[in-house]
Design a protein around this motif. Structure first.
Motif, PDB file in Angstrom:
ATOM      1  N   PHE A 245       9.929   5.219  -2.437  1.00  0.00           N
ATOM      2  CA  PHE A 245       9.600   6.436  -1.690  1.00  0.00           C
ATOM      3  C   PHE A 245      10.045   7.658  -2.490  1.00  0.00           C
ATOM      4  O   PHE A 245      11.069   7.622  -3.184  1.00  0.00           O
ATOM      5  CB  PHE A 245      10.314   6.454  -0.341  1.00  0.00           C
ATOM      6  N   THR A 246       9.284   8.740  -2.353  1.00  0.00           N
ATOM      7  CA  THR A 246       9.638   9.993  -2.995  1.00  0.00           C
ATOM      8  C   THR A 246       9.537  11.122  -1.980  1.00  0.00           C
ATOM      9  O   THR A 246       8.488  11.289  -1.337  1.00  0.00           O
ATOM     10  CB  THR A 246       8.715  10.295  -4.182  1.00  0.00           C
ATOM     11  N   ILE A 247      10.612  11.894  -1.856  1.00  0.00           N
ATOM     12  CA  ILE A 247      10.606  13.050  -0.965  1.00  0.00           C
ATOM     13  C   ILE A 247      10.452  14.314  -1.796  1.00  0.00           C
ATOM     14  O   ILE A 247      10.987  14.413  -2.907  1.00  0.00           O
ATOM     15  CB  ILE A 247      11.887  13.104  -0.102  1.00  0.00           C
ATOM     16  N   SER A 248       9.700  15.246  -1.272  1.00  0.00           N
ATOM     17  CA  SER A 248       9.532  16.530  -1.952  1.00  0.00           C
ATOM     18  C   SER A 248       9.357  17.614  -0.901  1.00  0.00           C
ATOM     19  O   SER A 248       8.962  17.343   0.242  1.00  0.00           O
ATOM     20  CB  SER A 248       8.331  16.499  -2.898  1.00  0.00           C
ATOM     21  N   GLY A 249       9.655  18.840  -1.308  1.00  0.00           N
ATOM     22  CA  GLY A 249       9.558  19.945  -0.368  1.00  0.00           C
ATOM     23  C   GLY A 249       8.813  21.114  -0.969  1.00  0.00           C
ATOM     24  O   GLY A 249       8.794  21.294  -2.190  1.00  0.00           O
TER      25      GLY A 249
ATOM     26  N   GLY B  66       0.803  -1.215   0.000  1.00  0.00           N
ATOM     27  CA  GLY B  66       0.000   0.000   0.000  1.00  0.00           C
ATOM     28  C   GLY B  66       0.836   1.266   0.000  1.00  0.00           C
ATOM     29  O   GLY B  66       2.071   1.228  -0.159  1.00  0.00           O
ATOM     30  N   SER B  67       0.150   2.400   0.163  1.00  0.00           N
ATOM     31  CA  SER B  67       0.806   3.704   0.113  1.00  0.00           C
ATOM     32  C   SER B  67       0.436   4.538   1.327  1.00  0.00           C
ATOM     33  O   SER B  67      -0.643   4.354   1.921  1.00  0.00           O
ATOM     34  CB  SER B  67       0.402   4.461  -1.158  1.00  0.00           C
ATOM     35  N   LEU B  68       1.334   5.452   1.647  1.00  0.00           N
ATOM     36  CA  LEU B  68       1.124   6.370   2.762  1.00  0.00           C
ATOM     37  C   LEU B  68       1.897   7.634   2.457  1.00  0.00           C
ATOM     38  O   LEU B  68       2.950   7.586   1.800  1.00  0.00           O
ATOM     39  CB  LEU B  68       1.644   5.737   4.051  1.00  0.00           C
ATOM     40  N   ARG B  69       1.388   8.766   2.916  1.00  0.00           N
ATOM     41  CA  ARG B  69       2.080  10.030   2.704  1.00  0.00           C
ATOM     42  C   ARG B  69       2.298  10.723   4.034  1.00  0.00           C
ATOM     43  O   ARG B  69       1.326  10.987   4.761  1.00  0.00           O
ATOM     44  CB  ARG B  69       1.283  10.948   1.778  1.00  0.00           C
TER      45      ARG B  69
ATOM     46  N   GLU C 164      17.952   5.605  11.250  1.00  0.00           N
ATOM     47  CA  GLU C 164      18.613   5.601   9.957  1.00  0.00           C
ATOM     48  C   GLU C 164      17.977   6.609   9.012  1.00  0.00           C
ATOM     49  O   GLU C 164      16.778   6.912   9.112  1.00  0.00           O
ATOM     50  CB  GLU C 164      18.543   4.205   9.326  1.00  0.00           C
ATOM     51  N   LEU C 165      18.785   7.080   8.087  1.00  0.00           N
ATOM     52  CA  LEU C 165      18.292   8.011   7.077  1.00  0.00           C
ATOM     53  C   LEU C 165      17.337   7.301   6.131  1.00  0.00           C
ATOM     54  O   LEU C 165      17.597   6.183   5.687  1.00  0.00           O
ATOM     55  CB  LEU C 165      19.468   8.569   6.279  1.00  0.00           C
ATOM     56  N   VAL C 166      16.248   7.974   5.815  1.00  0.00           N
ATOM     57  CA  VAL C 166      15.327   7.493   4.781  1.00  0.00           C
ATOM     58  C   VAL C 166      15.513   8.332   3.513  1.00  0.00           C
ATOM     59  O   VAL C 166      15.781   7.801   2.436  1.00  0.00           O
ATOM     60  CB  VAL C 166      13.866   7.564   5.247  1.00  0.00           C
ATOM     61  N   ALA C 167      15.356   9.634   3.643  1.00  0.00           N
ATOM     62  CA  ALA C 167      15.480  10.517   2.486  1.00  0.00           C
ATOM     63  C   ALA C 167      15.697  11.952   2.953  1.00  0.00           C
ATOM     64  O   ALA C 167      15.216  12.347   4.020  1.00  0.00           O
ATOM     65  CB  ALA C 167      14.238  10.436   1.604  1.00  0.00           C
ATOM     66  N   LEU C 168      16.415  12.709   2.113  1.00  0.00           N
ATOM     67  CA  LEU C 168      16.667  14.122   2.375  1.00  0.00           C
ATOM     68  C   LEU C 168      16.406  14.921   1.107  1.00  0.00           C
ATOM     69  O   LEU C 168      16.618  14.416  -0.002  1.00  0.00           O
ATOM     70  CB  LEU C 168      18.119  14.350   2.803  1.00  0.00           C
ATOM     71  N   VAL C 169      15.989  16.170   1.276  1.00  0.00           N
ATOM     72  CA  VAL C 169      15.864  17.084   0.146  1.00  0.00           C
ATOM     73  C   VAL C 169      16.429  18.432   0.574  1.00  0.00           C
ATOM     74  O   VAL C 169      16.165  18.921   1.676  1.00  0.00           O
ATOM     75  CB  VAL C 169      14.394  17.212  -0.329  1.00  0.00           C
ATOM     76  N   THR C 170      17.234  19.017  -0.304  1.00  0.00           N
ATOM     77  CA  THR C 170      17.830  20.317   0.008  1.00  0.00           C
ATOM     78  C   THR C 170      16.944  21.446  -0.520  1.00  0.00           C
ATOM     79  O   THR C 170      15.975  21.213  -1.246  1.00  0.00           O
ATOM     80  CB  THR C 170      19.218  20.450  -0.617  1.00  0.00           C
ATOM     81  N   SER C 171      17.335  22.668  -0.186  1.00  0.00           N
ATOM     82  CA  SER C 171      16.577  23.832  -0.639  1.00  0.00           C
ATOM     83  C   SER C 171      16.656  24.002  -2.147  1.00  0.00           C
ATOM     84  O   SER C 171      15.817  24.687  -2.736  1.00  0.00           O
ATOM     85  CB  SER C 171      17.090  25.092   0.056  1.00  0.00           C
ATOM     86  N   THR C 172      17.623  23.364  -2.769  1.00  0.00           N
ATOM     87  CA  THR C 172      17.747  23.407  -4.229  1.00  0.00           C
ATOM     88  C   THR C 172      17.160  22.152  -4.874  1.00  0.00           C
ATOM     89  O   THR C 172      17.403  21.883  -6.045  1.00  0.00           O
ATOM     90  CB  THR C 172      19.216  23.554  -4.656  1.00  0.00           C
TER      91      THR C 172
ATOM     92  N   VAL D  50       7.908  19.436   4.195  1.00  0.00           N
ATOM     93  CA  VAL D  50       8.471  18.325   3.442  1.00  0.00           C
ATOM     94  C   VAL D  50       7.489  17.170   3.466  1.00  0.00           C
ATOM     95  O   VAL D  50       6.765  16.975   4.456  1.00  0.00           O
ATOM     96  CB  VAL D  50       9.845  17.911   4.013  1.00  0.00           C
ATOM     97  N   TYR D  51       7.460  16.426   2.376  1.00  0.00           N
ATOM     98  CA  TYR D  51       6.550  15.291   2.240  1.00  0.00           C
ATOM     99  C   TYR D  51       7.352  14.032   1.922  1.00  0.00           C
ATOM    100  O   TYR D  51       8.406  14.094   1.286  1.00  0.00           O
ATOM    101  CB  TYR D  51       5.546  15.534   1.117  1.00  0.00           C
ATOM    102  N   LEU D  52       6.824  12.912   2.354  1.00  0.00           N
ATOM    103  CA  LEU D  52       7.404  11.631   1.983  1.00  0.00           C
ATOM    104  C   LEU D  52       6.273  10.748   1.468  1.00  0.00           C
ATOM    105  O   LEU D  52       5.401  10.330   2.239  1.00  0.00           O
ATOM    106  CB  LEU D  52       8.097  10.958   3.177  1.00  0.00           C
TER     107      LEU D  52
END
Length: 120
Positions: free
Chosen positions: A67-71, A16-19, A46-54, A78-80
């Motif tokens: 998984f997809t990270i976005s900001g 399944g999916s979760l946000r 542990e690290l899952v995902a990171l997104v920078t300001s760029t 931030v969303y995962l």
């Protein structure tokens, strides 16, 4: 001070999916990056995902392609997006933010965590 408020955790079936969402507020000058870590029972965080300001992203190998990270810089949020989840994704997920405060100090901040349980 800076506060991080997480939402979106819960119980989901395998496949399944979760946000997850995390909003930062407080004495923020600018945010260098935000991300998600997780900690399963008896294991280290542990690290899952990171997104920078760029919008540069980093993912753990275990979640790449699922998984997809976005900001949203305007909202300091931030969303995962978690797809094709597996039982081994079960953990407490913590939001993290690397922040320059309005006092021109740079610090890392953590959310309180949100439980994600993958089970049928």
């Amino acid at each position: 001070q800076v506060q991080l408020v997480e939402s979106g955790g819960g119980l989901v079936q395998p496949g399944g999916s979760l946000r997850l969402s995390c909003a930062a507020s407080g004495s923020i000058g600018s945010i260098n990056g935000m991300g998600w870590y997780r900690q399963a029972p008896g294991k280290q965080r542990e690290l899952v995902a990171l997104v920078t300001s760029t919008s540069s992203t980093t993912y753990a190998d275990s979640v790449k392609g699922r998984f997809t990270i976005s900001g949203d810089n305007a909202k300091n949020t931030v969303y995962l997006q978690m797809n094709a989840v597996k039982p081994e994704d079960t953990a407490v997920y913590y939001c993290y933010a690397d922040v320059w405060t309005i006092l021109r100090t740079r610090s890392g901040y953590w959310g309180q965590g949100t439980q994600v349980t993958v089970s049928s």
